[in-house]
Write an enzyme that holds these catalytic residues in place. Structure first.
Site, PDB file in Angstrom:
ATOM      1  N   ARG A 152     -30.441   9.171 -19.863  1.00 22.66           N
ATOM      2  CA  ARG A 152     -30.166   7.787 -20.235  1.00 22.66           C
ATOM      3  C   ARG A 152     -28.944   7.326 -19.446  1.00 22.66           C
ATOM      4  O   ARG A 152     -27.965   8.068 -19.322  1.00 22.66           O
ATOM      5  CB  ARG A 152     -29.885   7.652 -21.740  1.00 22.66           C
ATOM      6  CG  ARG A 152     -31.146   7.684 -22.608  1.00 22.66           C
ATOM      7  CD  ARG A 152     -32.049   6.459 -22.391  1.00 22.66           C
ATOM      8  NE  ARG A 152     -33.276   6.511 -23.175  1.00 22.66           N
ATOM      9  CZ  ARG A 152     -34.452   6.954 -22.727  1.00 22.66           C
ATOM     10  NH1 ARG A 152     -34.575   7.395 -21.496  1.00 22.66           N
ATOM     11  NH2 ARG A 152     -35.514   6.934 -23.511  1.00 22.66           N
ATOM     12  N   ASP A 185     -32.181   8.432 -12.177  1.00 26.81           N
ATOM     13  CA  ASP A 185     -33.423   7.731 -12.520  1.00 26.81           C
ATOM     14  C   ASP A 185     -33.167   6.680 -13.590  1.00 26.81           C
ATOM     15  O   ASP A 185     -34.040   5.880 -13.889  1.00 26.81           O
ATOM     16  CB  ASP A 185     -34.447   8.758 -13.033  1.00 26.81           C
ATOM     17  CG  ASP A 185     -35.824   8.142 -13.243  1.00 26.81           C
ATOM     18  OD1 ASP A 185     -36.292   7.433 -12.323  1.00 26.81           O
ATOM     19  OD2 ASP A 185     -36.428   8.337 -14.318  1.00 26.81           O
ATOM     20  N   GLU A 223     -29.845  -0.957 -16.935  1.00 26.96           N
ATOM     21  CA  GLU A 223     -31.174  -1.078 -16.316  1.00 26.96           C
ATOM     22  C   GLU A 223     -32.071  -2.100 -17.012  1.00 26.96           C
ATOM     23  O   GLU A 223     -32.990  -2.641 -16.403  1.00 26.96           O
ATOM     24  CB  GLU A 223     -31.883   0.276 -16.278  1.00 26.96           C
ATOM     25  CG  GLU A 223     -32.291   0.808 -17.652  1.00 26.96           C
ATOM     26  CD  GLU A 223     -33.002   2.161 -17.583  1.00 26.96           C
ATOM     27  OE1 GLU A 223     -32.463   3.079 -16.955  1.00 26.96           O
ATOM     28  OE2 GLU A 223     -34.096   2.270 -18.163  1.00 26.96           O
ATOM     29  N   HIS A 260     -36.356   4.546 -13.270  1.00 26.31           N
ATOM     30  CA  HIS A 260     -36.857   5.102 -14.532  1.00 26.31           C
ATOM     31  C   HIS A 260     -38.334   5.495 -14.419  1.00 26.31           C
ATOM     32  O   HIS A 260     -39.182   5.037 -15.180  1.00 26.31           O
ATOM     33  CB  HIS A 260     -36.664   4.091 -15.675  1.00 26.31           C
ATOM     34  CG  HIS A 260     -36.525   4.746 -17.022  1.00 26.31           C
ATOM     35  ND1 HIS A 260     -35.629   4.320 -17.962  1.00 26.31           N
ATOM     36  CD2 HIS A 260     -37.168   5.804 -17.577  1.00 26.31           C
ATOM     37  CE1 HIS A 260     -35.729   5.081 -19.045  1.00 26.31           C
ATOM     38  NE2 HIS A 260     -36.657   5.989 -18.829  1.00 26.31           N
ATOM     39  N   GLN A 261     -38.595   6.340 -13.416  1.00 23.14           N
ATOM     40  CA  GLN A 261     -39.993   6.710 -13.161  1.00 23.14           C
ATOM     41  C   GLN A 261     -40.279   8.190 -13.425  1.00 23.14           C
ATOM     42  O   GLN A 261     -41.381   8.660 -13.171  1.00 23.14           O
ATOM     43  CB  GLN A 261     -40.386   6.370 -11.713  1.00 23.14           C
ATOM     44  CG  GLN A 261     -39.802   7.319 -10.668  1.00 23.14           C
ATOM     45  CD  GLN A 261     -40.382   7.115  -9.282  1.00 23.14           C
ATOM     46  OE1 GLN A 261     -39.905   6.259  -8.546  1.00 23.14           O
ATOM     47  NE2 GLN A 261     -41.383   7.894  -8.914  1.00 23.14           N
TER      48      GLN A 261
HETATM   49  P1  NAD Z   1     -34.843  16.905 -26.789  1.00 26.59           P
HETATM   50  O1  NAD Z   1     -34.548  16.216 -28.077  1.00 26.59           O
HETATM   51  O2  NAD Z   1     -35.935  17.912 -26.742  1.00 26.59           O
HETATM   52  O3  NAD Z   1     -33.506  17.626 -26.264  1.00 26.59           O
HETATM   53  C1  NAD Z   1     -32.251  17.028 -26.244  1.00 26.59           C
HETATM   54  C2  NAD Z   1     -31.229  18.153 -26.373  1.00 26.59           C
HETATM   55  O4  NAD Z   1     -29.939  17.582 -26.189  1.00 26.59           O
HETATM   56  C3  NAD Z   1     -31.235  18.837 -27.745  1.00 26.59           C
HETATM   57  O5  NAD Z   1     -31.354  20.247 -27.596  1.00 26.59           O
HETATM   58  C4  NAD Z   1     -29.894  18.453 -28.336  1.00 26.59           C
HETATM   59  O6  NAD Z   1     -29.344  19.470 -29.163  1.00 26.59           O
HETATM   60  C5  NAD Z   1     -29.072  18.266 -27.077  1.00 26.59           C
HETATM   61  N1  NAD Z   1     -27.839  17.543 -27.266  1.00 26.59           N
HETATM   62  C6  NAD Z   1     -27.508  16.662 -28.238  1.00 26.59           C
HETATM   63  N2  NAD Z   1     -26.244  16.257 -28.071  1.00 26.59           N
HETATM   64  C7  NAD Z   1     -25.753  16.896 -26.972  1.00 26.59           C
HETATM   65  C8  NAD Z   1     -24.507  16.906 -26.304  1.00 26.59           C
HETATM   66  N3  NAD Z   1     -23.475  16.182 -26.741  1.00 26.59           N
HETATM   67  N4  NAD Z   1     -24.373  17.673 -25.221  1.00 26.59           N
HETATM   68  C9  NAD Z   1     -25.396  18.441 -24.759  1.00 26.59           C
HETATM   69  N5  NAD Z   1     -26.597  18.486 -25.371  1.00 26.59           N
HETATM   70  C10 NAD Z   1     -26.771  17.712 -26.462  1.00 26.59           C
HETATM   71  O7  NAD Z   1     -35.057  15.746 -25.738  1.00 26.59           O
HETATM   72  P2  NAD Z   1     -35.876  15.818 -24.370  1.00 26.59           P
HETATM   73  O8  NAD Z   1     -37.296  15.460 -24.642  1.00 26.59           O
HETATM   74  O9  NAD Z   1     -35.541  17.068 -23.670  1.00 26.59           O
HETATM   75  O10 NAD Z   1     -35.246  14.553 -23.608  1.00 26.59           O
HETATM   76  C11 NAD Z   1     -33.967  14.623 -23.002  1.00 26.59           C
HETATM   77  C12 NAD Z   1     -33.582  13.257 -22.475  1.00 26.59           C
HETATM   78  O11 NAD Z   1     -34.502  12.803 -21.493  1.00 26.59           O
HETATM   79  C13 NAD Z   1     -33.549  12.135 -23.524  1.00 26.59           C
HETATM   80  O12 NAD Z   1     -32.325  11.449 -23.390  1.00 26.59           O
HETATM   81  C14 NAD Z   1     -34.643  11.207 -23.165  1.00 26.59           C
HETATM   82  O13 NAD Z   1     -34.325   9.895 -23.492  1.00 26.59           O
HETATM   83  C15 NAD Z   1     -34.729  11.413 -21.668  1.00 26.59           C
HETATM   84  N6  NAD Z   1     -36.044  11.053 -21.107  1.00 26.59           N
HETATM   85  C16 NAD Z   1     -36.085  10.400 -19.912  1.00 26.59           C
HETATM   86  C17 NAD Z   1     -37.315  10.046 -19.348  1.00 26.59           C
HETATM   87  C18 NAD Z   1     -37.404   9.362 -18.003  1.00 26.59           C
HETATM   88  O14 NAD Z   1     -38.495   8.862 -17.650  1.00 26.59           O
HETATM   89  N7  NAD Z   1     -36.348   9.301 -17.226  1.00 26.59           N
HETATM   90  C19 NAD Z   1     -38.500  10.339 -20.038  1.00 26.59           C
HETATM   91  C20 NAD Z   1     -38.419  11.033 -21.252  1.00 26.59           C
HETATM   92  C21 NAD Z   1     -37.188  11.391 -21.776  1.00 26.59           C
END
Ligand code: NAD
Length: 350
Positions: free
Chosen positions: A254, A278, A283, A315-316
């Site tokens: 994010r 990304d 954005e 954001h792809q």
């Molecule tokens: P997830 O919930 O499986 O994992 C997130 C992890 O972050 C968890 O293990 C949590 O304990 C940890 N966390 C929480 N606070 C933290 C901190 N302060 N420091 C370090 N770790 C911390 O989520 P995910 O499915 O792995 O997604 C991760 C990220 O990817 C999310 O922010 C999501 O929005 C983003 N995402 C981006 C796209 C994209 O197209 N760019 C698509 C999907 C998800």
């Protein structure tokens, strides 16, 4: 039974007979391609709108049983109340986040909200590693050079991934996979998460360390934690100063995790080797649209675009066929379960 309840009962009966009417907002061609078969298979009647749903476009959604929304649609308390009065029963988010829907207002209006919490962590993990490789081996420069007849290799020197230290911040679904891929390259993978999964990390070839140690040791840092109050601007002047000179920073999570102004300062000071992003903190209103005819108004974004060692994508990371298929089928299935009054694990509760 008062008038609203009566209307709801009539609507439920009509949905049962003809299939529920679903209005899909912020539709792109690639959404349509996967959503049409998924909804049709469940017998849902679907109408696509290119525009976003927000307080100005509520009229479009009047009379629909469900609205299907993406990350930049905005369903406010006013919108929920208005549409609930016109027959809205369900909000189907075709994404994981639900910050753009007033969930409390929806609950109060008897409108159920469901999301797709996970659709393909591989898509994002592979993309993050793709950014690492592109920046390391300067593929973005090489591509344009060769197309313009410039076969010089000056300035394209990269480094072996093998033996380098990668720091994974957040070891959930995506972070774990990213670490696993880097381990496959022969990298030493350090990770940090306030809720460690020791067994999973060990299996993926990663070792937990305190965050400051990760900052101090990693040659590549990749962010995979959610944006919450405590993680907002976690990459700031102070944390950037703790990182190795020439560090590569990858953000596919994010935009708000990174203080972009501090990042630009560090880039100008040549403290950062490369940045792959990304996502960008501002954005919304920029990404997912073709603005090539407009004048860019965001000076911070414009400055970022000037660095040769910064690669920005819009954001792809999620955009693979598998992810789109999973999003479409999970979204249609959420509606099927909600209509049947069955247990739906993807319901968002207020
Ligand atoms: P997830 O919930 O499986 O994992 C997130 C992890 O972050 C968890 O293990 C949590 O304990 C940890 N966390 C929480 N606070 C933290 C901190 N302060 N420091 C370090 N770790 C911390 O989520 P995910 O499915 O792995 O997604 C991760 C990220 O990817 C999310 O922010 C999501 O929005 C983003 N995402 C981006 C796209 C994209 O197209 N760019 C698509 C999907 C998800």
């Amino acid at each position: 039974m008062d008038q609203t309840e009566q209307e709801r009962a009539q609507k439920a009966a009509a949905d049962k007979q003809d299939g529920p009417k679903v209005a899909v907002f912020s539709t792109k061609k690639y959404d349509r391609e996967f959503l049409v078969p998924a909804f049709e298979q469940c017998g849902h009647q679907v109408t696509f709108f290119q525009s976003q749903l927000n307080d100005e476009t509520l009229l479009l959604a009047e009379g629909f049983t469900a609205v299907c929304l993406f990350v930049n649609d905005d369903l406010t308390a006013k919108g929920v109340a208005h549409l609930a009065a016109k027959g809205l029963r369900f909000v189907l988010l075709r994404c994981a986040g639900f910050n753009n829907v007033d969930v409390a207002a929806a609950a109060a209006a008897g409108v159920q909200v469901a999301r797709v919490p996970s659709y393909s962590p591989y898509a994002i993990a592979e993309f993050a590693v793709g950014l690492m490789l592109m920046l390391n081996r300067k593929l973005h420069k090489a591509y344009t050079r060769v197309r313009s007849g410039n076969f010089s290799l000056e300035g394209l020197t990269g480094f072996n991934m093998h033996g380098k230290t990668v720091g994974v911040v957040g070891t959930g679904k995506i972070g774990m996979l990213t670490g696993r891929i880097c381990h496959g390259f022969g990298c030493r993978v350090l990770c940090y998460d306030p809720y460690p999964n020791e067994a999973g990390a060990a299996e993926a070839g990663m070792a937990y360390v305190p965050l400051d140690e990760l900052y101090a040791q990693a040659e590549i840092i990749t962010l995979h934690c959610p944006l919450v109050e405590s993680t907002k601007y976690m990459i700031n002047a102070e944390s950037l100063a703790k990182m190795k000179p020439d560090v590569m920073l990858i953000n596919t999570s994010r935009g708000g995790l990174v203080d972009t102004v501090a990042l630009i300062r560090a880039l100008k000071a040549r403290r950062i080797g490369a940045v792959g992003m990304d996502v960008y903190e501002n954005e919304s209103g920029l990404y997912f649209e073709d603005t090539s005819d407009d004048i860019m108004q965001d000076d911070i974004f414009s400055r970022l675009l000037t660095f040769h060692n910064v690669c920005i994508t819009g954001h792809q990371a999620f955009l693979t066929r598998e992810a789109l298929e999973n999003i479409a089928s999970a979204t249609a299935d959420n509606l099927r379960l909600l209509l049947a009054g069955a247990e739906c694990a993807n319901v968002v509760r207020a």
